[in-house]
Design a protein around this motif. Structure first.
Motif, PDB file in Angstrom:
ATOM      1  N   THR A  60       0.839  -1.202   0.000  1.00 18.71           N
ATOM      2  CA  THR A  60       0.000   0.000   0.000  1.00 18.71           C
ATOM      3  C   THR A  60       0.871   1.249   0.000  1.00 18.71           C
ATOM      4  O   THR A  60       0.608   2.206  -0.733  1.00 18.71           O
ATOM      5  CB  THR A  60      -0.949   0.000   1.219  1.00 18.71           C
ATOM      6  N   THR A  61       1.913   1.233   0.803  1.00 13.86           N
ATOM      7  CA  THR A  61       2.839   2.369   0.855  1.00 13.86           C
ATOM      8  C   THR A  61       3.520   2.567  -0.494  1.00 13.86           C
ATOM      9  O   THR A  61       3.664   3.700  -0.965  1.00 13.86           O
ATOM     10  CB  THR A  61       3.884   2.158   1.971  1.00 13.86           C
ATOM     11  N   CYS A  69       1.044   4.152  -2.905  1.00 10.25           N
ATOM     12  CA  CYS A  69       0.841   5.565  -2.585  1.00 10.25           C
ATOM     13  C   CYS A  69       2.078   6.411  -2.908  1.00 10.25           C
ATOM     14  O   CYS A  69       1.947   7.608  -3.178  1.00 10.25           O
ATOM     15  CB  CYS A  69       0.445   5.720  -1.118  1.00 10.25           C
ATOM     16  N   ALA A  76      -3.846   8.031  -4.515  1.00  5.86           N
ATOM     17  CA  ALA A  76      -3.259   7.668  -3.216  1.00  5.86           C
ATOM     18  C   ALA A  76      -4.214   8.041  -2.077  1.00  5.86           C
ATOM     19  O   ALA A  76      -4.387   7.273  -1.128  1.00  5.86           O
ATOM     20  CB  ALA A  76      -1.902   8.345  -3.040  1.00  5.86           C
ATOM     21  N   ASP A  77      -4.844   9.200  -2.183  1.00  2.00           N
ATOM     22  CA  ASP A  77      -5.798   9.625  -1.148  1.00  2.00           C
ATOM     23  C   ASP A  77      -6.984   8.674  -1.057  1.00  2.00           C
ATOM     24  O   ASP A  77      -7.474   8.391   0.041  1.00  2.00           O
ATOM     25  CB  ASP A  77      -6.283  11.048  -1.418  1.00  2.00           C
ATOM     26  N   LEU A  78      -7.445   8.153  -2.197  1.00  6.35           N
ATOM     27  CA  LEU A  78      -8.559   7.193  -2.184  1.00  6.35           C
ATOM     28  C   LEU A  78      -8.175   5.935  -1.413  1.00  6.35           C
ATOM     29  O   LEU A  78      -8.960   5.404  -0.631  1.00  6.35           O
ATOM     30  CB  LEU A  78      -8.930   6.789  -3.611  1.00  6.35           C
ATOM     31  N   ARG A  84      -5.762   5.645   0.892  1.00  6.94           N
ATOM     32  CA  ARG A  84      -5.560   5.977   2.310  1.00  6.94           C
ATOM     33  C   ARG A  84      -6.890   6.084   3.048  1.00  6.94           C
ATOM     34  O   ARG A  84      -6.989   5.747   4.214  1.00  6.94           O
ATOM     35  CB  ARG A  84      -4.775   7.276   2.440  1.00  6.94           C
ATOM     36  N   MET A  85      -7.934   6.555   2.358  1.00  7.58           N
ATOM     37  CA  MET A  85      -9.267   6.672   2.979  1.00  7.58           C
ATOM     38  C   MET A  85      -9.833   5.302   3.324  1.00  7.58           C
ATOM     39  O   MET A  85     -10.597   5.167   4.252  1.00  7.58           O
ATOM     40  CB  MET A  85     -10.219   7.418   2.056  1.00  7.58           C
ATOM     41  N   ASP A  86      -9.443   4.274   2.577  1.00  7.66           N
ATOM     42  CA  ASP A  86      -9.948   2.923   2.813  1.00  7.66           C
ATOM     43  C   ASP A  86      -9.236   2.222   3.958  1.00  7.66           C
ATOM     44  O   ASP A  86      -9.643   1.143   4.370  1.00  7.66           O
ATOM     45  CB  ASP A  86      -9.823   2.066   1.545  1.00  7.66           C
ATOM     46  N   GLN A 133      -1.589  11.817  -6.471  1.00 11.15           N
ATOM     47  CA  GLN A 133      -2.126  12.158  -5.146  1.00 11.15           C
ATOM     48  C   GLN A 133      -3.597  11.784  -4.991  1.00 11.15           C
ATOM     49  O   GLN A 133      -3.998  11.242  -3.976  1.00 11.15           O
ATOM     50  CB  GLN A 133      -1.945  13.656  -4.881  1.00 11.15           C
ATOM     51  N   LYS A 134      -4.406  12.047  -6.011  1.00 12.93           N
ATOM     52  CA  LYS A 134      -5.846  11.759  -5.940  1.00 12.93           C
ATOM     53  C   LYS A 134      -6.101  10.265  -5.711  1.00 12.93           C
ATOM     54  O   LYS A 134      -6.934   9.889  -4.884  1.00 12.93           O
ATOM     55  CB  LYS A 134      -6.521  12.243  -7.223  1.00 12.93           C
TER      56      LYS A 134
END
Length: 105
Positions: A86-87, A90, A98-100, A102-104, A95-96
């Motif tokens: 995951t890291t 990301c 990666a943010d999705l 991270r939200m999960d 960025q868009k």
């Protein structure tokens, strides 16, 4: 697992399988060696490699200094691998996207 991230494609990369987001490789898998290679930042690499160096360790050349990190798949705990993958995603993804991811988490 890599294919569960948004917009990931699987493509050949020499004798390995690569996983890409927006044409950038964030992970490869060598079936013969049962070893993954992931792209991390220098800081993330030092964190993930701070444990057992027989499980996760930097590639031993200039690629390792650029964050490429090897993971022995027969030795790594699944949760640790998921975090590292995951890291890596990301690190490479826009960025868009990666943010999705991270939200999960």
């Amino acid at each position: 697992m890599a294919l569960t991230f948004p917009e990931v494609t699987q493509e050949p990369h020499f004798e390995k399988i690569s996983f890409r987001v927006k044409k950038k490789i964030f992970a490869t898998y060598d079936e013969q060696l049962k070893r993954a290679s992931i792209k991390l930042s220098e800081v993330d690499q030092s964190v993930f490699c701070s444990g057992d160096q027989t499980v996760i360790f930097p590639v031993d050349n200039k690629w390792g200094k650029q964050g490429w990190t090897l993971i022995e798949m027969e030795k790594v705990h699944q949760d640790l691998f998921k975090d590292a993958l995951t890291t890596a995603y990301c690190t490479v993804a826009p960025q868009k996207l990666a943010d999705l991811v991270r939200m999960d988490l």
